[in-house]
Motif scaffolding. Structure first.
Motif, PDB file in Angstrom:
ATOM      1  N   GLY A  49      -3.045  -2.075 -20.557  1.00  0.00           N
ATOM      2  CA  GLY A  49      -4.051  -2.982 -19.993  1.00  0.00           C
ATOM      3  C   GLY A  49      -3.796  -3.362 -18.545  1.00  0.00           C
ATOM      4  O   GLY A  49      -4.718  -3.642 -17.790  1.00  0.00           O
ATOM      5  N   SER A  50      -2.544  -3.366 -18.130  1.00  0.00           N
ATOM      6  CA  SER A  50      -2.205  -3.862 -16.789  1.00  0.00           C
ATOM      7  C   SER A  50      -2.116  -2.739 -15.762  1.00  0.00           C
ATOM      8  O   SER A  50      -1.760  -2.988 -14.613  1.00  0.00           O
ATOM      9  N   VAL A  51      -2.430  -1.517 -16.177  1.00  0.00           N
ATOM     10  CA  VAL A  51      -2.306  -0.367 -15.276  1.00  0.00           C
ATOM     11  C   VAL A  51      -3.712   0.104 -14.880  1.00  0.00           C
ATOM     12  O   VAL A  51      -4.575   0.277 -15.742  1.00  0.00           O
ATOM     13  N   PRO A  52      -3.937   0.316 -13.570  1.00  0.00           N
ATOM     14  CA  PRO A  52      -5.268   0.762 -13.152  1.00  0.00           C
ATOM     15  C   PRO A  52      -5.530   2.205 -13.571  1.00  0.00           C
ATOM     16  O   PRO A  52      -4.609   2.941 -13.923  1.00  0.00           O
ATOM     17  N   ALA A  53      -6.796   2.593 -13.501  1.00  0.00           N
ATOM     18  CA  ALA A  53      -7.169   3.977 -13.822  1.00  0.00           C
ATOM     19  C   ALA A  53      -6.661   4.916 -12.728  1.00  0.00           C
ATOM     20  O   ALA A  53      -6.260   4.482 -11.651  1.00  0.00           O
ATOM     21  N   ALA A  54      -6.690   6.200 -13.025  1.00  0.00           N
ATOM     22  CA  ALA A  54      -6.151   7.194 -12.085  1.00  0.00           C
ATOM     23  C   ALA A  54      -7.068   7.430 -10.884  1.00  0.00           C
ATOM     24  O   ALA A  54      -6.667   8.041  -9.901  1.00  0.00           O
ATOM     25  N   MET A  97       4.208   0.836  -4.386  1.00  0.00           N
ATOM     26  CA  MET A  97       3.185   0.535  -5.415  1.00  0.00           C
ATOM     27  C   MET A  97       3.583   1.091  -6.786  1.00  0.00           C
ATOM     28  O   MET A  97       3.128   0.574  -7.816  1.00  0.00           O
ATOM     29  N   ALA A  98       4.434   2.136  -6.781  1.00  0.00           N
ATOM     30  CA  ALA A  98       4.699   2.884  -8.026  1.00  0.00           C
ATOM     31  C   ALA A  98       5.014   2.014  -9.247  1.00  0.00           C
ATOM     32  O   ALA A  98       4.424   2.221 -10.320  1.00  0.00           O
ATOM     33  N   THR A 152       0.819  -1.223   0.000  1.00  0.00           N
ATOM     34  CA  THR A 152       0.000   0.000   0.000  1.00  0.00           C
ATOM     35  C   THR A 152       0.853   1.273   0.000  1.00  0.00           C
ATOM     36  O   THR A 152       0.350   2.345  -0.329  1.00  0.00           O
ATOM     37  N   ALA A 153       2.136   1.156   0.362  1.00  0.00           N
ATOM     38  CA  ALA A 153       2.990   2.359   0.392  1.00  0.00           C
ATOM     39  C   ALA A 153       3.129   2.891  -1.032  1.00  0.00           C
ATOM     40  O   ALA A 153       3.438   2.125  -1.955  1.00  0.00           O
ATOM     41  N   ALA A 191      -4.066   2.972  -7.012  1.00  0.00           N
ATOM     42  CA  ALA A 191      -4.803   1.798  -6.551  1.00  0.00           C
ATOM     43  C   ALA A 191      -4.955   1.824  -5.046  1.00  0.00           C
ATOM     44  O   ALA A 191      -4.188   2.478  -4.343  1.00  0.00           O
ATOM     45  N   VAL A 192      -5.962   1.081  -4.558  1.00  0.00           N
ATOM     46  CA  VAL A 192      -6.145   0.901  -3.117  1.00  0.00           C
ATOM     47  C   VAL A 192      -4.953   0.118  -2.567  1.00  0.00           C
ATOM     48  O   VAL A 192      -4.411   0.428  -1.503  1.00  0.00           O
ATOM     49  N   ALA A 193      -4.532  -0.913  -3.313  1.00  0.00           N
ATOM     50  CA  ALA A 193      -3.438  -1.778  -2.883  1.00  0.00           C
ATOM     51  C   ALA A 193      -3.003  -2.645  -4.048  1.00  0.00           C
ATOM     52  O   ALA A 193      -3.721  -2.765  -5.044  1.00  0.00           O
ATOM     53  N   VAL A 194      -1.805  -3.229  -3.911  1.00  0.00           N
ATOM     54  CA  VAL A 194      -1.375  -4.275  -4.828  1.00  0.00           C
ATOM     55  C   VAL A 194      -1.315  -5.561  -4.007  1.00  0.00           C
ATOM     56  O   VAL A 194      -0.639  -5.607  -2.974  1.00  0.00           O
ATOM     57  N   ALA A 195      -2.069  -6.577  -4.439  1.00  0.00           N
ATOM     58  CA  ALA A 195      -2.052  -7.851  -3.725  1.00  0.00           C
ATOM     59  C   ALA A 195      -1.284  -8.868  -4.557  1.00  0.00           C
ATOM     60  O   ALA A 195      -1.431  -8.920  -5.778  1.00  0.00           O
TER      61      ALA A 195
END
Ligand code: FAD
Ligand code: ZN
Length: 471
Positions: free
Chosen positions: A81-86, A28-29, A23-24, A43-47
């Motif tokens: 495709g693998s990047v979340p929206a802003a 996450m960058a 989550t940091a 993103a909220v988080a990367v799991a």
């Protein structure tokens, strides 16, 4: 009452362990920007789950919190495709910890591997069993099998072995409600109703998360010939393709075209690369393989190249005399994307056409582009044997690349309209992602779009799987 975000994070942590929920912002960058640096999301988080059961738990947690899911493999995709929206409302589910090769079955000529195994790892496991997994991309050190399946990746050996779809026998995927689609079968024949696994191949994570796949293996090549051929025109390159196919049959594995500008760029950014055999407007990299050790392959290739030179379809050729030299010739081709990235932004097109329409298309497209964008430079290369070219456009030498990019929509429209007019596709192997959604609606028929939407509604009624991608 804890806020919903806190509940979700607690559930994700229970599912995959605290160390594997990122989550940091700084950590996450790397997951939030694409290989080209063109898209930046949040993103909220990367799991990072490690098993199918963990993926399923993560998906259930996101479904209950009504949060979108962005599946990610090696993050080498070229359409965002693998990047979340802003908006930051989604969870990135990165599969790279699911990196076990579950089984290599030499009798069945198959390998079963998890989604996060790097493509190079699948190749290596096959090679260790004396076999070949033929999918081959310049990104193979970082891209993953799950990403390859989800983009239906192509690459440099499609001419002989087909693209990822042709290589996939079975797969396992976690659906939008967390249930597991269990089709991890290694069968070459299985006519038991609709072939549902095909839906997940090339779906770019919009229908579910691929967790493992069974892939076809082949006999390893024992005789290999690599040649770089200078040709006087695109038409001559196509004549050479026909000549080599007639001489070699399916032993012709790769037939890669490079325009002179593309080759120059590759050599400029990778000093020490070998020079081409002659000055020419186009070059072809030829790869021929045979599974037997004493095949007459080199003589057949040399005879075909000699015939082409005699007929004026080739100017000169360098035939690799060692594995090292073959690698150097391949590096010329594989370094083009990286060289283009370093040279600055340019307009990218990933097109396919019937090979028979290619010459006409190239002439028409060059004329139209030069008329609309004087001084534009065409950096064209790709898999001519499959009718697939990376038709990229850089601005004039003296115009800053960023400024030229304002013309990108004009350039893209010219190229893609002409591609459509020649019976081609505006996305041959890189997919749609977020980059080409508008093009999809423009060029696909209403019937096809309606069917795609119906499939999406059925498998992902709440639009949680990779929101904002493809459709
Ligand atoms: P990612 O980039 O992480 O994801 C790509 C898409 O698949 C995203 O939509 C993502 O959401 C989805 N996805 C990823 N994993 C899963 C999963 N397990 N389940 C569901 N969805 C998932 N491509 C070609 O086809 N041919 C080439 O020749 C080629 N050459 C390349 C050369 C370079 C230098 C680079 C940088 C890229 C190249 N690519 C090529 C593009 C890219 O490498 C491929 O698309 C590759 O298949 C992506 O794999 P990945 O693991 O990096 O996926
Ligand atoms: Zn390609």
């Amino acid at each position: 009452m804890p806020e919903p975000g806190a509940t979700l994070l607690a559930r994700l942590t229970r599912a995959v362990g605290a160390a594997h929920v990122v989550t940091a912002p700084s950590a996450m960058a790397p997951f939030l920007t694409d290989w080209r640096g063109r898209y930046r999301g949040s993103a909220v988080a990367v799991a990072l789950p490690q098993s199918t059961a963990e993926v399923s738990e993560v998906v259930r947690a996101c479904a209950e919190a009504d949060v979108g899911i962005v599946p990610q493999g090696g993050n080498t995709g070229l359409c965002g495709g693998s990047v979340p929206a802003a908006t930051g409302a989604a969870v990135v589910v990165c599969l790279t910890r699911m990196n076990r090769v579950r089984d290599v079955d030499p009798d069945n000529m198959t390998i079963t591997a998890e989604a996060g195994v790097p493509l190079a790892g699948v190749q290596a496991a096959a090679a260790a069993a004396g076999l070949l997994f033929p999918l081959s991309l310049a990104s193979e050190g970082s891209c993953t099998l799950g990403g390859n399946v989800s983009t239906n990746a192509g690459g440099t050996a499609v001419l002989r072995y087909g693209n990822t779809r042709d290589l996939t026998l079975g797969l396992e995927a976690v659906l939008a409600d967390g249930s597991v689609f269990p089709a991890l079968r290694g069968l070459r024949k299985d006519n038991t109703g609709y072939d549902l696994k095909q839906l997940f191949i090339g779906a770019e994570g919009t229908l579910g998360i691929v967790t493992a796949a069974v892939m076809k293996l082949f006999p390893a090549p024992r005789t290999q010939v690599t040649a770089l051929v200078a040709v006087p025109s695109a038409a001559a390159a196509i004549a050479l393709l026909g000549r080599l196919q007639a001489a070699l049959g399916d032993r012709l594995v790769g037939f890669e075209l490079m325009g002179a500008l593309a080759l120059d760029l590759s050599r400029r950014y990778h000093p020490g690369a070998p020079p081409p055999p002659a000055a020419a407007p186009w070059y072809v990299l030829v790869q021929a393989d045979d599974a037997t050790a004493d095949a007459p392959l080199p003589a057949l290739v040399e005879a075909a190249l000699g015939g082409a030179i005699g007929a004026g379809d080739a100017l000169d050729a360098t035939v690799a005399q060692s594995l090292g030299q073959a690698r150097e010739l391949w590096a010329l081709r594989e370094n083009i994307s990286e060289a283009q990235r370093r040279a600055g932004p340019n307009v990218k097109n990933d097109i396919s056409l019937p090979v028979s329409r290619m010459t006409h298309f190239l002439a028409a497209c060059e004329a139209a582009l030069i008329a609309a964008l004087p001084g534009a430079r065409l950096v064209v290369f790709g898999h001519l044997g499959d009718g697939n070219l990376h038709y990229n456009i850089s601005g004039p030498e003296d115009v800053p690349a960023e400024r030229f990019m304002a013309q990108a929509p004009v350039a893209m429209r010219i190229v893609n309209d002409l591609v459509a007019a020649h019976g081609g596709s505006f996305s041959a192997e890189h997919g749609i992602g977020q980059l080409k959604r508008d093009e999809l609606v423009r060029y696909k028929s209403e019937v096809e779009i309606a069917l795609m939407r119906a499939v999406k509604r059925t498998l992902d009624p709440h639009h949680r799987m990779n929101p904002g991608k493809v459709l």
